[in-house]
Design a protein around this motif. Sequence first.
Motif, mmCIF file in Angstrom:
data_model
loop_
_atom_site.group_PDB
_atom_site.id
_atom_site.type_symbol
_atom_site.label_atom_id
_atom_site.label_comp_id
_atom_site.label_asym_id
_atom_site.label_seq_id
_atom_site.Cartn_x
_atom_site.Cartn_y
_atom_site.Cartn_z
ATOM 1 N N LEU A 97 -31.854 -21.941 -45.824
ATOM 2 C CA LEU A 97 -32.040 -23.340 -46.157
ATOM 3 C C LEU A 97 -31.077 -23.635 -47.299
ATOM 4 N N ALA A 98 -30.330 -24.723 -47.186
ATOM 5 C CA ALA A 98 -29.372 -25.099 -48.226
ATOM 6 C C ALA A 98 -29.564 -26.574 -48.554
ATOM 7 N N GLU A 99 -29.233 -26.916 -49.799
ATOM 8 C CA GLU A 99 -29.322 -28.314 -50.191
ATOM 9 C C GLU A 99 -28.007 -28.769 -50.797
ATOM 10 N N ILE A 100 -27.703 -30.031 -50.562
ATOM 11 C CA ILE A 100 -26.481 -30.640 -51.085
ATOM 12 C C ILE A 100 -26.620 -30.790 -52.594
ATOM 13 N N THR A 101 -25.559 -30.460 -53.320
ATOM 14 C CA THR A 101 -25.637 -30.452 -54.786
ATOM 15 C C THR A 101 -25.028 -31.676 -55.450
ATOM 16 N N ASP A 102 -24.212 -32.442 -54.741
ATOM 17 C CA ASP A 102 -23.508 -33.549 -55.400
ATOM 18 C C ASP A 102 -23.752 -34.920 -54.776
ATOM 19 N N GLY A 103 -24.687 -35.023 -53.839
ATOM 20 C CA GLY A 103 -25.001 -36.311 -53.227
ATOM 21 C C GLY A 103 -24.130 -36.693 -52.045
ATOM 22 N N ASN A 104 -23.001 -36.004 -51.835
ATOM 23 C CA ASN A 104 -22.117 -36.318 -50.711
ATOM 24 C C ASN A 104 -22.707 -35.752 -49.424
ATOM 25 N N THR A 105 -23.052 -36.629 -48.474
ATOM 26 C CA THR A 105 -23.627 -36.187 -47.198
ATOM 27 C C THR A 105 -22.701 -36.475 -46.014
ATOM 28 N N VAL A 106 -21.448 -36.794 -46.308
ATOM 29 C CA VAL A 106 -20.497 -37.125 -45.244
ATOM 30 C C VAL A 106 -19.586 -35.916 -45.003
ATOM 31 N N GLU A 121 -23.420 -34.052 -36.479
ATOM 32 C CA GLU A 121 -24.527 -34.970 -36.228
ATOM 33 C C GLU A 121 -25.672 -34.628 -37.173
ATOM 34 N N TRP A 122 -26.154 -35.640 -37.886
ATOM 35 C CA TRP A 122 -27.390 -35.492 -38.651
ATOM 36 C C TRP A 122 -28.510 -35.781 -37.670
ATOM 37 N N VAL A 123 -29.304 -34.761 -37.354
ATOM 38 C CA VAL A 123 -30.344 -34.856 -36.324
ATOM 39 C C VAL A 123 -31.711 -34.878 -36.993
ATOM 40 N N PRO A 124 -32.549 -35.859 -36.652
ATOM 41 C CA PRO A 124 -33.911 -35.834 -37.182
ATOM 42 C C PRO A 124 -34.589 -34.508 -36.816
ATOM 43 N N LEU A 125 -35.293 -33.920 -37.772
ATOM 44 C CA LEU A 125 -35.979 -32.662 -37.493
ATOM 45 C C LEU A 125 -36.914 -32.796 -36.293
ATOM 46 N N ALA A 126 -37.498 -33.963 -36.116
ATOM 47 C CA ALA A 126 -38.399 -34.194 -34.985
ATOM 48 C C ALA A 126 -37.683 -34.093 -33.642
ATOM 49 N N ASP A 127 -36.347 -34.237 -33.628
ATOM 50 C CA ASP A 127 -35.568 -34.186 -32.384
ATOM 51 C C ASP A 127 -34.856 -32.855 -32.182
ATOM 52 N N LEU A 128 -34.974 -31.931 -33.128
ATOM 53 C CA LEU A 128 -34.217 -30.681 -33.062
ATOM 54 C C LEU A 128 -34.542 -29.861 -31.816
ATOM 55 N N SER A 129 -35.783 -29.845 -31.388
ATOM 56 C CA SER A 129 -36.154 -29.006 -30.246
ATOM 57 C C SER A 129 -35.430 -29.413 -28.968
ATOM 58 N N GLY A 130 -34.940 -30.645 -28.880
ATOM 59 C CA GLY A 130 -34.233 -31.110 -27.693
ATOM 60 C C GLY A 130 -32.732 -30.869 -27.718
ATOM 61 N N LYS A 131 -32.216 -30.228 -28.754
ATOM 62 C CA LYS A 131 -30.777 -29.973 -28.869
ATOM 63 C C LYS A 131 -30.435 -28.562 -28.389
ATOM 64 N N LEU A 142 -37.520 -24.389 -36.994
ATOM 65 C CA LEU A 142 -38.559 -25.352 -37.372
ATOM 66 C C LEU A 142 -39.747 -24.648 -38.031
ATOM 67 N N ASP A 143 -40.133 -23.487 -37.490
ATOM 68 C CA ASP A 143 -41.245 -22.722 -38.065
ATOM 69 C C ASP A 143 -40.923 -22.278 -39.492
ATOM 70 N N ALA A 144 -39.707 -21.769 -39.689
ATOM 71 C CA ALA A 144 -39.315 -21.280 -41.018
ATOM 72 C C ALA A 144 -39.223 -22.418 -42.033
ATOM 73 N N LEU A 145 -38.750 -23.576 -41.597
ATOM 74 C CA LEU A 145 -38.680 -24.724 -42.505
ATOM 75 C C LEU A 145 -40.078 -25.188 -42.917
ATOM 76 N N ALA A 146 -41.051 -25.004 -42.035
ATOM 77 C CA ALA A 146 -42.414 -25.456 -42.315
ATOM 78 C C ALA A 146 -43.180 -24.499 -43.224
ATOM 79 N N HIS A 147 -42.677 -23.266 -43.397
ATOM 80 C CA HIS A 147 -43.383 -22.257 -44.192
ATOM 81 C C HIS A 147 -42.477 -21.762 -45.308
#
Length: 156
Positions: A97-106, A121-131, A142-147
């Motif tokens: 899991l990584a997070e952006i450090t400077d606010g730039n998301t482009v 593509e920024w994909v909603p987590l709710a739609d990840l299972s369909g990719k 998804l399981d690891a992100l939830a725990h």
Amino acid sequence: MTELPKISVSVKAAIVHDDEILLLSYDDSDDGGDFHYNLPGGKAVEGESLRDAVVRKVLQETGLNVRTVRELFVVEYVPGQYGFDLGNQHKTQHNFLAEITDGNTVPRMSDPIDPMQVGFEWVPLADLSGKHLLPNVNQPLLDALAHPRDILVDRW
């Protein structure tokens, strides 16, 4: 003495922002593949920590500045167990899991350019299972992100 196996070690980053995850899109149909997504990342180099490799590879592939939060899970490919479908190199892929450090998301295209990468593509987590994510780690991701639990002990 038996020679130790040569194992390719790679890292991937699950960059989550506003309940969306960044995926890189690839079309390698010219090489017999198909359209799919990957998490940003790549091979670690000898002497480099896994966390440092994540930061380096994400910057190289997307231009985004990140820091690792925690290791989510590991994927292993043992060629003989999978009919050598992905070659004959034993591989491990460490997913963080990584997070952006400077606010730039482009994001921007990789440097050097990967000819099979066609975008982001920024994909909603709710739609990840369909990719079509390679490797097929949609549900473990998804399981690891939830725990929230860091499985990496990076101190000897």
